[in-house]
Design a protein around this motif. Structure first.
Motif, short mmCIF file in Angstrom:
data_model
loop_
_atom_site.label_atom_id
_atom_site.label_comp_id
_atom_site.label_asym_id
_atom_site.label_seq_id
_atom_site.Cartn_x
_atom_site.Cartn_y
_atom_site.Cartn_z
N VAL A 92 0.88 -1.17 0.00
CA VAL A 92 0.00 0.00 0.00
C VAL A 92 0.91 1.21 0.00
CG1 VAL A 92 -1.91 1.14 1.19
CG2 VAL A 92 -1.67 -1.36 1.31
N ILE A 93 0.94 1.94 -1.10
CA ILE A 93 1.95 2.97 -1.31
C ILE A 93 1.31 4.29 -1.75
CG2 ILE A 93 3.75 1.29 -1.89
CD1 ILE A 93 3.25 1.87 -4.85
N GLY A 94 2.09 5.36 -1.70
CA GLY A 94 1.60 6.65 -2.18
C GLY A 94 2.59 7.76 -1.92
N CYS A 95 2.90 8.54 -2.93
CA CYS A 95 3.81 9.69 -2.82
C CYS A 95 3.22 10.84 -3.62
CB CYS A 95 5.19 9.37 -3.39
SG CYS A 95 5.92 7.82 -2.84
N GLY A 118 0.54 -7.32 -5.51
CA GLY A 118 -0.61 -6.44 -5.61
C GLY A 118 -0.28 -5.05 -5.08
N LEU A 119 -0.95 -4.03 -5.64
CA LEU A 119 -0.62 -2.65 -5.29
C LEU A 119 -1.86 -1.82 -5.01
CD1 LEU A 119 2.14 -1.92 -7.96
CD2 LEU A 119 2.49 -2.19 -5.50
N THR A 120 -1.86 -1.17 -3.86
CA THR A 120 -2.92 -0.24 -3.49
C THR A 120 -2.32 1.15 -3.36
OG1 THR A 120 -4.11 -1.93 -2.21
CG2 THR A 120 -4.62 0.36 -1.71
N LEU A 121 -2.99 2.16 -3.94
CA LEU A 121 -2.66 3.55 -3.64
C LEU A 121 -3.43 3.94 -2.40
CD1 LEU A 121 -1.42 6.36 -4.33
CD2 LEU A 121 -3.51 6.82 -5.63
N HIS A 122 -2.73 4.38 -1.35
CA HIS A 122 -3.42 4.69 -0.10
C HIS A 122 -4.05 6.07 -0.14
CE1 HIS A 122 0.02 7.10 0.93
NE2 HIS A 122 0.81 6.07 1.22
N ARG A 123 -4.45 6.55 1.02
CA ARG A 123 -5.25 7.77 1.09
C ARG A 123 -4.48 9.05 0.79
NH1 ARG A 123 -8.45 8.56 6.11
NH2 ARG A 123 -9.50 10.11 4.80
N ALA A 124 -3.28 8.93 0.26
CA ALA A 124 -2.64 10.11 -0.31
C ALA A 124 -3.57 10.75 -1.34
CB ALA A 124 -1.31 9.74 -0.96
N GLN A 133 -7.76 12.86 -11.33
CA GLN A 133 -6.52 12.76 -12.11
C GLN A 133 -5.53 11.84 -11.40
OE1 GLN A 133 -5.90 13.91 -15.25
NE2 GLN A 133 -4.11 12.59 -15.04
N THR A 134 -5.49 11.89 -10.07
CA THR A 134 -4.62 11.00 -9.31
C THR A 134 -5.01 9.55 -9.55
OG1 THR A 134 -4.27 12.71 -7.63
CG2 THR A 134 -3.78 10.44 -6.99
N TYR A 135 -6.31 9.27 -9.61
CA TYR A 135 -6.79 7.92 -9.93
C TYR A 135 -6.25 7.49 -11.30
CZ TYR A 135 -10.03 4.11 -11.01
OH TYR A 135 -10.57 2.90 -11.36
N LEU A 141 0.16 3.52 -13.70
CA LEU A 141 1.32 2.91 -13.05
C LEU A 141 1.11 1.42 -12.75
CD1 LEU A 141 2.20 5.77 -10.55
CD2 LEU A 141 3.73 4.90 -12.33
N GLY A 142 -0.09 0.93 -13.00
CA GLY A 142 -0.37 -0.47 -12.72
C GLY A 142 -0.96 -0.74 -11.36
N ILE A 143 -1.37 0.29 -10.65
CA ILE A 143 -2.02 0.13 -9.35
C ILE A 143 -3.36 -0.59 -9.57
CG2 ILE A 143 -3.00 1.34 -7.37
CD1 ILE A 143 0.02 1.69 -7.59
N ASP A 144 -3.69 -1.56 -8.73
CA ASP A 144 -4.94 -2.29 -8.93
C ASP A 144 -6.06 -1.88 -7.98
OD1 ASP A 144 -4.93 -4.13 -6.49
OD2 ASP A 144 -3.09 -4.81 -7.43
#
Length: 252
Positions: A92-95, A118-124, A133-135, A141-144
């Protein structure tokens, strides 16, 4: 599509309660009171000895904003490698950039470190300048999965943005929208009615348990002043089970 209940945990006891309550997946972190930080490989190994439930590890080197230095990105990449070896299924990542956009350069480094996990974009995304646009940037980037409250303090307050993100998901076949922040059984029942297509939810299900300490020296805080150190937050199995029942009873 499959319904998903993810439970955020920061201890073995909470992981056990989440699993017993019917969680599909765990988000593993440390320091949940600080919003969640990177967990230790040793904690992940404890859970792995008891269960094969999918586990995604939160990668956050410190509390505060999501504007990270290269040193912090390097640290996260090294921690990802250690957690992969310990049995993590995903991360679970986000920058973000200083301007509030997804930092695609930093994200590329983290995505590459994660390999085929597997990759999650967190609440960033919830503090980004433009959530939609962030979505889209995350999808490229391949985030699922995108964990979001709809750019609000709670998912109930963020329903308008959540609705737009769900429409974008369905329009593009993009990452799943994992609804979080304030989720419980009642919220699941409400949002599965008001937001067509809502099918993935993230909760902690925490309750406060009284400390077993009999001797208590007051006025000597170990952390932030005013932090109650005589109560331990832990996932409640019954809260997770109620959420599971609510989600399974919702329309597809």
């Amino acid at each position: 599509m499959k319904k998903l209940l993810e439970v955020c945990v920061d201890s073995l006891a909470s992981a056990r309660a989440a699993i017993a309550g019917g969680a599909d997946r765990l988000e593993l972190c440390s320091a949940l009171l600080a919003g969640g930080l990177t967990p230790s490989p040793e904690l992940l190994r404890q859970i792995r000895r008891e269960s094969s439930i999918p586990v995604r590890c939160l990668m956050r080197p410190r509390a505060g904003d999501f504007l990270y230095s290269q040193d912090e990105i390097d640290l996260l990449c090294a921690q990802i490698n250690s957690l992969r070896q310990a049995g993590a299924d995903g991360f679970v990542i986000g920058c973000l950039t200083a301007e509030g956009d997804l930092d695609r350069c930093a994200m590329h480094q983290l995505v590459n470190a994660c390999g085929d996990c597997g990759l999650t974009l967190h609440r960033a995304i919830d503090v980004a300048r433009d959530p939609l646009q962030t979505y889209r940037d995350a999808a490229a980037l391949g985030i699922d999965t995108i964990l979001t409250s709809g750019a609000a303090a709670s998912c109930m307050e963020g329903q308008t943005v959540l609705g737009r993100l769900l429409v974008e998901r369905d329009r593009t076949g993009g990452p799943e929208i994992l609804i979080g922040a304030g989720v419980n059984a009642g919220v699941i029942r409400t949002l599965t009615q008001t937001l067509p297509g809502a099918r993935a939810f993230h909760m902690s299900g925490k309750i406060e348990r009284e400390s077993g300490m009999k001797f208590r020296r007051e006025g000597v805080p170990m952390g932030l002043p005013g932090l109650d150190e005589w109560h331990i937050q832990q996932t409640d199995c019954s809260a997770v089970r109620a959420a599971r029942t609510a989600l399974d009873g919702s329309a597809t």
